[in-house]
Design a protein around this motif. Structure first.
Motif, PDB file in Angstrom:
ATOM      1  N   UNK A  25       0.775  -1.227  -0.087  1.00 55.04           N
ATOM      2  CA  UNK A  25      -0.053  -0.079   0.014  1.00 55.04           C
ATOM      3  C   UNK A  25       0.915   1.063   0.118  1.00 55.04           C
ATOM      4  N   UNK A  26       2.183   1.233   0.563  1.00 50.31           N
ATOM      5  CA  UNK A  26       2.943   2.418   0.546  1.00 50.31           C
ATOM      6  C   UNK A  26       3.654   2.502  -0.706  1.00 50.31           C
ATOM      7  N   UNK A  31      -1.486   2.343  -6.914  1.00 53.26           N
ATOM      8  CA  UNK A  31      -2.576   2.979  -7.371  1.00 53.26           C
ATOM      9  C   UNK A  31      -2.686   2.247  -9.060  1.00 53.26           C
ATOM     10  N   UNK A  32      -1.734   2.258  -9.435  1.00 52.59           N
ATOM     11  CA  UNK A  32      -1.684   1.646 -10.848  1.00 52.59           C
ATOM     12  C   UNK A  32      -1.896   0.083 -10.826  1.00 52.59           C
ATOM     13  N   UNK A  33      -1.277  -0.577  -9.901  1.00 53.30           N
ATOM     14  CA  UNK A  33      -1.628  -2.048  -9.582  1.00 53.30           C
ATOM     15  C   UNK A  33      -3.127  -2.344  -9.184  1.00 53.30           C
ATOM     16  N   UNK A  34      -3.558  -1.425  -8.368  1.00 57.03           N
ATOM     17  CA  UNK A  34      -4.776  -1.593  -7.932  1.00 57.03           C
ATOM     18  C   UNK A  34      -5.951  -1.274  -9.108  1.00 57.03           C
ATOM     19  N   UNK A  35      -5.859  -0.259  -9.742  1.00 61.58           N
ATOM     20  CA  UNK A  35      -6.698   0.146 -10.891  1.00 61.58           C
ATOM     21  C   UNK A  35      -6.717  -1.064 -12.125  1.00 61.58           C
ATOM     22  N   UNK A 108     -10.732  11.331  -9.181  1.00 60.15           N
ATOM     23  CA  UNK A 108      -9.721  11.302  -7.938  1.00 60.15           C
ATOM     24  C   UNK A 108     -10.264  12.699  -6.994  1.00 60.15           C
ATOM     25  N   UNK A 109     -10.655  13.591  -7.820  1.00 58.59           N
ATOM     26  CA  UNK A 109     -11.141  14.885  -7.246  1.00 58.59           C
ATOM     27  C   UNK A 109     -12.178  14.880  -6.328  1.00 58.59           C
ATOM     28  N   UNK A 110     -13.463  14.094  -6.729  1.00 60.67           N
ATOM     29  CA  UNK A 110     -14.563  13.961  -5.918  1.00 60.67           C
ATOM     30  C   UNK A 110     -14.206  13.229  -4.673  1.00 60.67           C
ATOM     31  N   UNK A 111     -13.688  11.839  -4.545  1.00 59.57           N
ATOM     32  CA  UNK A 111     -13.452  11.744  -3.205  1.00 59.57           C
ATOM     33  C   UNK A 111     -12.490  12.416  -2.247  1.00 59.57           C
ATOM     34  N   UNK A 112     -11.432  13.226  -2.997  1.00 65.31           N
ATOM     35  CA  UNK A 112     -10.891  14.054  -2.058  1.00 65.31           C
ATOM     36  C   UNK A 112     -11.579  15.290  -1.598  1.00 65.31           C
ATOM     37  N   UNK A 113     -12.540  15.840  -2.499  1.00 61.84           N
ATOM     38  CA  UNK A 113     -13.165  16.991  -2.009  1.00 61.84           C
ATOM     39  C   UNK A 113     -14.279  16.634  -0.872  1.00 61.84           C
ATOM     40  N   UNK A 114     -14.567  15.466  -0.793  1.00 62.77           N
ATOM     41  CA  UNK A 114     -15.552  14.842   0.200  1.00 62.77           C
ATOM     42  C   UNK A 114     -14.757  14.246   1.226  1.00 62.77           C
ATOM     43  N   UNK A 115     -13.514  14.523   1.379  1.00 60.96           N
ATOM     44  CA  UNK A 115     -12.673  13.859   2.534  1.00 60.96           C
ATOM     45  C   UNK A 115     -13.076  12.511   2.764  1.00 60.96           C
ATOM     46  N   UNK A 116     -13.025  11.417   1.755  1.00 57.76           N
ATOM     47  CA  UNK A 116     -13.585  10.099   2.258  1.00 57.76           C
ATOM     48  C   UNK A 116     -12.406   9.603   2.850  1.00 57.76           C
ATOM     49  N   UNK A 117     -12.928   8.404   3.545  1.00 56.94           N
ATOM     50  CA  UNK A 117     -11.882   7.472   4.160  1.00 56.94           C
ATOM     51  C   UNK A 117     -11.371   6.507   2.928  1.00 56.94           C
ATOM     52  N   UNK A 120     -13.356   4.012   1.501  1.00 54.43           N
ATOM     53  CA  UNK A 120     -14.453   4.492   0.655  1.00 54.43           C
ATOM     54  C   UNK A 120     -14.036   4.832  -0.822  1.00 54.43           C
ATOM     55  N   UNK A 121     -12.956   5.604  -0.723  1.00 52.99           N
ATOM     56  CA  UNK A 121     -12.387   5.969  -1.942  1.00 52.99           C
ATOM     57  C   UNK A 121     -12.006   4.603  -2.931  1.00 52.99           C
ATOM     58  N   UNK A 122     -11.549   3.557  -2.354  1.00 56.09           N
ATOM     59  CA  UNK A 122     -11.254   2.425  -3.023  1.00 56.09           C
ATOM     60  C   UNK A 122     -12.503   1.725  -3.523  1.00 56.09           C
ATOM     61  N   UNK A 123     -13.610   1.614  -2.744  1.00 56.74           N
ATOM     62  CA  UNK A 123     -14.884   1.136  -3.039  1.00 56.74           C
ATOM     63  C   UNK A 123     -15.394   2.059  -4.235  1.00 56.74           C
ATOM     64  N   UNK A 124     -15.220   3.387  -4.061  1.00 60.28           N
ATOM     65  CA  UNK A 124     -15.947   4.264  -5.237  1.00 60.28           C
ATOM     66  C   UNK A 124     -15.059   3.873  -6.567  1.00 60.28           C
ATOM     67  N   UNK A 125     -13.788   3.769  -6.641  1.00 59.43           N
ATOM     68  CA  UNK A 125     -12.899   3.347  -7.754  1.00 59.43           C
ATOM     69  C   UNK A 125     -13.583   2.068  -8.463  1.00 59.43           C
ATOM     70  N   UNK A 126     -13.604   1.301  -7.426  1.00 57.89           N
ATOM     71  CA  UNK A 126     -14.115  -0.234  -7.936  1.00 57.89           C
ATOM     72  C   UNK A 126     -15.220  -0.170  -8.371  1.00 57.89           C
ATOM     73  N   UNK A 127     -16.413   0.498  -7.966  1.00 55.50           N
ATOM     74  CA  UNK A 127     -17.892   0.741  -8.640  1.00 55.50           C
ATOM     75  C   UNK A 127     -17.585   1.367  -9.929  1.00 55.50           C
ATOM     76  N   UNK A 128     -16.983   2.581  -9.968  1.00 52.99           N
ATOM     77  CA  UNK A 128     -16.674   3.187 -11.008  1.00 52.99           C
ATOM     78  C   UNK A 128     -16.199   2.293 -11.963  1.00 52.99           C
ATOM     79  N   UNK A 129     -15.039   1.621 -11.955  1.00 53.54           N
ATOM     80  CA  UNK A 129     -14.476   1.193 -13.089  1.00 53.54           C
ATOM     81  C   UNK A 129     -15.517  -0.364 -13.354  1.00 53.54           C
ATOM     82  N   UNK A 130     -16.105  -0.980 -12.563  1.00 52.71           N
ATOM     83  CA  UNK A 130     -17.051  -2.090 -12.845  1.00 52.71           C
ATOM     84  C   UNK A 130     -18.283  -1.512 -13.420  1.00 52.71           C
TER      85      UNK A 130
END
Length: 202
Positions: A25-26, A31-35, A108-117, A120-130
């Motif tokens: 994770x560090x 991020x590339x591997x995850x996406x 990436x801007x949307x979760x950053x503006x909402x200050x998501x955990x 939650x960001x990872x779940x958002x990316x997974x949902x968006x990609x799916x």
């Protein structure tokens, strides 16, 4: 919040604390591997269906397209994405570098503006990609996600497929309210006519 509630850690926080200790994770490559992993995982079932489609009639009946003058914004940003008029899952991320950068920025801007955990960001990316892969899959199943949203507010694969056929309709990738508002929403009967014309032309 009482003191007893504050001492109890939420299950997601415990999971995040464990994950955060991992060196993967560090890594700057995470991020590339995850996406890429999520993207290819979402594409795999549809690629398998594409391979099986020519042999199984059961799968063929769900395939949307059996065969498979514009503005400067389209020419410079989005044209490459429309190289394939018949959508299939691997075309989801087929876009120009400028489109990819702008999509990545706003994603990436949307979760950053909402200050998501971070989870939650990872779940958002997974949902968006799916949802992106499903919209480009080329299949219309009875269990497709757009059937869960009432009143035709979510477009789905058939909605986006018509966008790839005609280019100037159904611009919204997921929700249809902007297309309704600007008069660019077209439905299934228009798609059937467009498909018949494209089959006659081939």
């Amino acid at each position: 919040m009482t003191s007893s509630n504050s001492t109890q850690l939420l299950p997601l926080q415990i999971l995040w604390d464990c994950l955060r200790q991992q060196s993967l994770l560090r890594s700057p490559f995470f991020p590339v591997f995850f996406s890429l992993t999520i993207y290819l995982s979402c594409c795999l079932p549809y690629v398998c269906l594409d391979i099986l489609c020519s042999q199984l009639t059961l799968i063929q009946r769900f395939k949307i397209q059996p065969q498979s003058q514009v503005s400067w914004l389209y020419r410079h940003f989005h044209r490459e994405h429309h190289f394939y008029r018949a959508t299939f899952s691997l075309t989801t991320e087929n876009s120009s570098i400028w489109e990819m950068l702008s999509l990545s920025f706003f994603t990436t801007l949307n979760p950053a503006l909402l200050d998501c955990h971070p989870l939650t960001e990872m779940l958002f990316y997974i949902t968006n990609i799916y949802l992106s892969v499903e919209a480009h899959s080329g299949y219309e199943f009875p269990w497709s996600p757009h059937r869960l949203v009432p009143f035709g507010l979510y477009g789905g694969a058939q909605h986006h497929d018509l966008h790839h056929l005609k280019f100037k309709v159904n611009y919204a990738p997921y929700f249809t309210h902007w297309d309704r508002l600007f008069g660019t929403l077209q439905g299934k009967c228009t798609q059937r006519r467009a498909r018949k014309l494209s089959l006659k032309g081939s």
